[in-house]
Structures are given as C-alpha cells and as structure tokens.
Write a protein that holds these residues in place. Structure first.
Motif, mmCIF file in Angstrom:
data_model
loop_
_atom_site.group_PDB
_atom_site.id
_atom_site.type_symbol
_atom_site.label_atom_id
_atom_site.label_comp_id
_atom_site.label_asym_id
_atom_site.label_seq_id
_atom_site.Cartn_x
_atom_site.Cartn_y
_atom_site.Cartn_z
ATOM 1 N N VAL A 1 -30.574 -24.348 28.549
ATOM 2 C CA VAL A 1 -30.077 -23.651 27.359
ATOM 3 C C VAL A 1 -31.273 -23.297 26.472
ATOM 4 C CG1 VAL A 1 -28.626 -23.843 25.311
ATOM 5 C CG2 VAL A 1 -27.878 -24.864 27.459
ATOM 6 N N PRO A 2 -31.435 -22.024 26.141
ATOM 7 C CA PRO A 2 -32.567 -21.656 25.284
ATOM 8 C C PRO A 2 -32.428 -22.303 23.897
ATOM 9 C CG PRO A 2 -31.165 -19.750 25.717
ATOM 10 C CD PRO A 2 -30.626 -20.886 26.521
ATOM 11 N N THR B 1 -33.025 -21.276 21.078
ATOM 12 C CA THR B 1 -32.448 -20.394 20.055
ATOM 13 C C THR B 1 -30.919 -20.463 20.049
ATOM 14 O OG1 THR B 1 -32.586 -18.570 21.643
ATOM 15 C CG2 THR B 1 -34.387 -18.797 20.052
ATOM 16 N N ALA B 2 -30.320 -20.968 21.132
ATOM 17 C CA ALA B 2 -28.861 -21.082 21.207
ATOM 18 C C ALA B 2 -28.368 -22.449 20.739
ATOM 19 C CB ALA B 2 -28.393 -20.823 22.635
ATOM 20 N N TRP B 3 -29.279 -23.361 20.426
ATOM 21 C CA TRP B 3 -28.875 -24.688 19.968
ATOM 22 C C TRP B 3 -28.243 -24.586 18.586
ATOM 23 C CZ3 TRP B 3 -33.633 -28.297 21.158
ATOM 24 C CH2 TRP B 3 -33.819 -28.335 22.535
ATOM 25 N N ASN B 4 -27.267 -25.417 18.343
ATOM 26 C CA ASN B 4 -26.629 -25.486 17.034
ATOM 27 C C ASN B 4 -27.473 -26.388 16.143
ATOM 28 O OD1 ASN B 4 -24.884 -25.337 14.922
ATOM 29 N ND2 ASN B 4 -23.334 -26.670 15.823
ATOM 30 N N LYS C 1 -31.963 -23.779 9.245
ATOM 31 C CA LYS C 1 -32.478 -22.505 9.751
ATOM 32 C C LYS C 1 -33.979 -22.694 9.956
ATOM 33 C CE LYS C 1 -32.740 -17.584 8.637
ATOM 34 N NZ LYS C 1 -33.962 -17.398 9.346
ATOM 35 N N GLU D 1 -41.140 -23.483 14.809
ATOM 36 C CA GLU D 1 -40.266 -23.732 15.951
ATOM 37 C C GLU D 1 -40.740 -24.896 16.812
ATOM 38 O OE1 GLU D 1 -41.644 -20.730 15.333
ATOM 39 O OE2 GLU D 1 -40.008 -19.314 15.015
ATOM 40 N N TYR E 1 -38.077 -27.886 17.011
ATOM 41 C CA TYR E 1 -37.398 -28.045 18.298
ATOM 42 C C TYR E 1 -37.920 -29.278 19.037
ATOM 43 C CZ TYR E 1 -35.318 -23.457 17.605
ATOM 44 O OH TYR E 1 -34.604 -22.402 17.101
#
Length: 124
Positions: free
Chosen positions: A44-45, A47-50, A54, A60, A64
C-alpha cells in the motif's frame, strides 16, 4: 477429555480441555496477522495511509518512518503477547487477564508515542 486446559471459570478452575494442537492457534494467528501488516507496509503506498496529520512537504521520510516504527512496534507487542500466552498455556498458568491488560496498555503507549513523535517531526 484432552490434555490441555483451554477454558477457566471465574474462580480459576479448569472448565474445559482440548487437544495439545490448540496451542498452535495463537502462533498461527500471529503469522497471519504479521503477514497482513507486512503486506500493508510493502504494497500500500504511503500516500494512501490514513494519517492522523497532514504531512508537510519534505517531512515525509520522518513522518512515514515513525508510522512504520509504530506498526512494527505493534507487531512486536502482539508477537511477544502470543509467545508468552502460549508458554503460559503449556505450563497451565492462567494469567490471561493480566497479559491482555499489559498488551492493551503496551499497544496504547506505542501508538500514542509514535503519533506524538510523528506530529513533532512534521512540525520541525
């Protein structure tokens, strides 16, 4: 009647027995859980993590990275819980409530800690 106690009543007396094979349930479920978390981390990229924040541009890697550490910490806590619970089952020691409470507290501390750390890294 099996060889391994699998159920206890409220007074701590054994109320059910099972095959020794039931001791494999927790380790097998841990393998499945760790596999699912590993798939999320690898497929899962990010950027798609909940995310709870922001993520600011340029932050990043740190943010991350903190979330990956949080998930790996949760995997470690669950793995240790599974190992200790299986050993206790094999030794007929009933401390499930205490171990479950410690696991929940450990997961809570891990998650909150890394959420705070990632928010700080995002502000730097």
């Amino acid at each position: 009647k099996g060889d391994v106690p699998i159920r206890y009543d409220m007074k701590g007396n054994v109320s059910g027995y099972g095959s020794p094979w039931v001791l494999l349930f927790l380790p097998i479920s841990m393998i499945i859980t760790n596999g699912i978390i590993s798939l999320v981390l690898h497929l899962v990229p990010v950027t798609a993590w909940n995310m709870h924040i922001k993520v600011n541009p340029g932050k990043e890697f740190l943010v991350y990275g903190d979330m990956i550490k949080m998930m790996l910490g949760c995997m470690m806590i669950l793995s240790v819980y599974t190992l200790v619970e299986t050993i206790f089952w094999a030794l007929n020691i009933d401390q499930t409530l205490l171990l479950s409470a410690l696991m929940c507290i450990s997961l809570f501390v891990d998650i909150i800690y890394y959420m705070v750390v990632s928010a700080r890294h995002n502000r730097l």
